[in-house]
Scaffold this motif. Structure first.
Motif, mmCIF file in Angstrom:
data_model
loop_
_atom_site.group_PDB
_atom_site.id
_atom_site.type_symbol
_atom_site.label_atom_id
_atom_site.label_comp_id
_atom_site.label_asym_id
_atom_site.label_seq_id
_atom_site.Cartn_x
_atom_site.Cartn_y
_atom_site.Cartn_z
ATOM 1 N N SER A 289 0.954 -1.096 0.006
ATOM 2 C CA SER A 289 0.110 0.051 0.093
ATOM 3 C C SER A 289 1.016 1.270 0.106
ATOM 4 N N ILE A 291 0.914 5.430 -0.070
ATOM 5 C CA ILE A 291 0.468 7.004 -0.054
ATOM 6 C C ILE A 291 1.393 7.847 -0.431
ATOM 7 N N CYS A 293 1.165 10.766 -1.158
ATOM 8 C CA CYS A 293 1.232 12.133 -0.672
ATOM 9 C C CYS A 293 2.332 12.270 0.376
ATOM 10 N N ASP B 283 9.982 4.451 -2.469
ATOM 11 C CA ASP B 283 9.598 5.989 -3.067
ATOM 12 C C ASP B 283 9.934 7.076 -1.823
ATOM 13 N N GLU B 284 10.878 7.707 -1.973
ATOM 14 C CA GLU B 284 11.489 8.545 -0.746
ATOM 15 C C GLU B 284 10.300 9.594 -0.354
ATOM 16 N N GLY B 285 9.959 9.705 0.919
ATOM 17 C CA GLY B 285 9.081 10.585 1.376
ATOM 18 C C GLY B 285 7.463 10.334 1.215
ATOM 19 N N SER B 286 7.264 9.042 0.662
ATOM 20 C CA SER B 286 5.914 8.613 0.764
ATOM 21 C C SER B 286 5.522 7.573 1.741
ATOM 22 N N THR B 287 4.283 7.078 1.992
ATOM 23 C CA THR B 287 4.137 6.069 3.045
ATOM 24 C C THR B 287 3.884 4.896 2.404
ATOM 25 N N ILE B 288 4.397 3.688 2.761
ATOM 26 C CA ILE B 288 4.298 2.601 2.008
ATOM 27 C C ILE B 288 4.142 1.256 2.956
#
Lengths: 400, 400
Positions: A289, A291, A293, B283-288
């Motif tokens: 998952s 996000i 943003c 992906d740097e800076g996103s939430t995963i």
């Protein structure tokens, strides 16, 4: 080079009027037409025996795509996006690009509006549709033969005089039942089901029928309820056969949201389909998952959330890509696109370019537009792979 | 080239015995030593004035790393992994590689076991520790000056004769209070806090003290409870200053698990720290969140789950990488490693290689080993960046 077969089609049952003044044409490459003698229930035509002539040109067979969905569920937007991907003009009424022809399966209604009322069946009911003719005409086109396709007039509710459909490179059959009849289904090279959840369907109908057409909330509810049994019996079960399902659900980003404005859209991709390699996020075969943003991408409430993972769907192994939420700025899509793999785009950013090109189409800021565009690219890729594989195969070896 | 400063250290209060038979050595590059004349409470030494000689070689300053954790919380395993990353022998008792020296801060206990009992303070209490001496010795080493470091003997609970510590390239100070005193803290180039949650700490203590040492469950509980107030007052608050926190929690993959065998480990990385670029997933800076188990990686129950995202931690902006679960096969780690970025490894697969090399170390199959190894690589990278930046800076420009 074409190999022709002549066979009888005694089993046809249809009340579509087809002109009787047909003549056999020279059957050669790129010059094929089939004559249908139809049994007419309205006695305009005599009951005649019919013969179908199929001429199969092994190197120019039409590729057939099935697109199933309820009415008002974005099929036409999808078709416009697909047409655009193939380089056609999506604003043309006929939605026919150089390569693609779209047939609306409503044209195979065997009962017109009056007939359905008399017999007490809905348009969703298979008894109101002529699957024999649908099969034979789709098969003819697939085999490179032009057909006289009936036209159902939605305004009058009657059948208009038929039109000539020449075999295109890609034939899209869209409507309520492209995967209902197993014979038609077997002709499909790829199939898509647009699955709008009841909550979203209801919100959309209210928006369209109440705000724009002045219907009452009660009448909308009643019309949806009235369609439900037949929908569940005849339309919904086609999902299991679809190679790709675009499922449109209410957002999960806002608790108990039922406005239907922010959508959670799932692209359900069947595994093991020839020429179709599912799109994935970051890491093929795992569960993710995401996000996007955060520090790099600013999203307003309620944000955007992606999901990717393997699942089981109607007994099939599938890979799901999901997008919940909507883009504030469409050019931010490039950020998302760069993390999706197996897009079958021809250049970096093609998905974003297509979405920006048609930013005015419904769903361009959410997953419906995104996944419709992606499925368009996958169909183009499928088409090109099939063409390439035929070019590689010697003509004499087609049955090997 | 070294610049020397002589200043008095009247403020020192310590009862550490330091040999008085010292002589000033020639103060030159790579040959520096400082003499501490200490005020001895046990009257073995007269109260003398002391002078500290600091000689700062601007191009060979020691880099100081602080490592905070409660006793029995895996500091030594971490040090072994760090030593290995720097090419040293992790099985050496002194844990000193060519570049790294480790000082255990227990050596700065100002009260021995008897003294603590008399005064009714624990080893966690700042009053049982000599922060003045700690600061001055760490500062001396950082400035390139050898010191006579006291030794606290854990077996006898007494202070042994001191040992000579020469300035290494990297000094690690590990123990209960590396970030407690602001003067010591300011000397740190990088700081790490190993944060074991109470649940896991309890499970580990039971494992060690009950199974291996025959302690009773009640005595273990009582000893943990007795330490809690001081731990919360003096140790835990250091988290806020740490550049990296390794947080060890019970798994969330098994509901209500309290066995402490399967761990959820979080690497909390402070943003904006010079020479430290946080590790990220995809992906740097996103939430995963990522479940790597699936079609490519088979995991047994309860599987493995990763998380990555920006968070706020003790008022600081941080990036968190989390691993819940454990590896069935350590060589599968390469699959995970390939999806982590900013690892500061020198070649593809270095993390996996380090983990496989020390597969027998505690935590090698879970996030503690993984994140300890990663922090080791980050420290090596930090060290190399600092050295490189010094090489670029002309000596005369160090104060510019």
């Amino acid at each position: 080079m074409a190999a022709c077969t002549v066979y009888s089609t005694q089993s046809l049952r249809t009340n579509i009027s087809i002109p009787t003044s047909s003549s056999k044409t020279h059957v050669g490459f790129n010059q094929k037409q089939v004559v249908f003698y139809t049994k007419s229930n309205n006695k305009r035509l005599n009951n005649t025996s019919r013969y179908l002539i199929t001429c199969k040109a092994s190197d120019s067979q039409t590729i057939v795509i099935g697109l199933a969905a309820d009415s008002g569920c974005g099929k036409s937007t999808f078709m416009r996006r697909l047409t655009s991907v193939f380089g056609g003009n999506p604003d043309s009424n006929t939605l026919i690009s150089d390569t693609t022809t779209v047939i609306c399966l409503d044209d195979y209604h065997s009962l017109d509006r009056t007939g359905r009322k008399e017999k007490g069946v809905t348009a969703l009911d298979p008894r109101a549709n002529d699957f024999d003719l649908m099969y034979e005409q789709v098969k003819a086109i697939k085999d490179g033969i032009s057909v006289q396709k009936p036209i159902y007039n939605h305004v009058t509710g009657l059948l208009d005089p038929p039109e000539l459909i020449k075999p295109p490179k890609i034939l899209v059959i869209e409507g309520l039942h492209p995967m209902y009849d197993s014979r038609v289904r077997d002709l499909l090279d790829f199939s898509i089901y647009l699955d709008i959840s009841n909550e979203v369907k209801f919100a959309w109908k209210i928006q369209r029928d109440m705000a724009e057409r002045g219907h009452s909330l009660e009448s909308i509810k009643a019309s949806i309820e009235a369609r439900k049994p037949d929908f569940e019996a005849y339309i919904d079960p086609q999902k299991q056969y679809a190679d790709a399902v675009i499922e449109v659900l209410p957002t999960q980003l806002i608790p108990d949201d039922n406005e239907g404005k922010i959508l959670r859209v799932r692209l359900i991709q069947k595994e093991g389909v020839k020429y179709f390699s599912p799109v994935y996020l970051f890491d093929e075969g795992s569960t993710i998952s995401w996000i996007p943003c955060g520090r790099k991408l600013t999203c307003s409430y309620p944000g955007i959330k992606f999901f990717y993972g393997p699942e089981s769907y109607k007994g099939n192994e599938v890979s799901v890509v999901e997008m919940d939420g909507q883009f504030d700025r469409l050019d931010e899509l490039i950020y998302v696109e760069s993390h999706l793999s197996n897009l079958s785009s021809k250049f970096y950013g093609e998905v974003t370019q297509q979405m920006l090109k048609h930013a005015d189409f419904p769903g361009s800021n959410n997953g419906t537009g995104l996944f419709q565009t992606i499925v368009g690219l996958k169909i183009r890729d499928l088409f090109e792979q099939i063409v390439a594989s035929r070019a590689e195969t010697p003509v004499g070896a087609t049955k090997a």
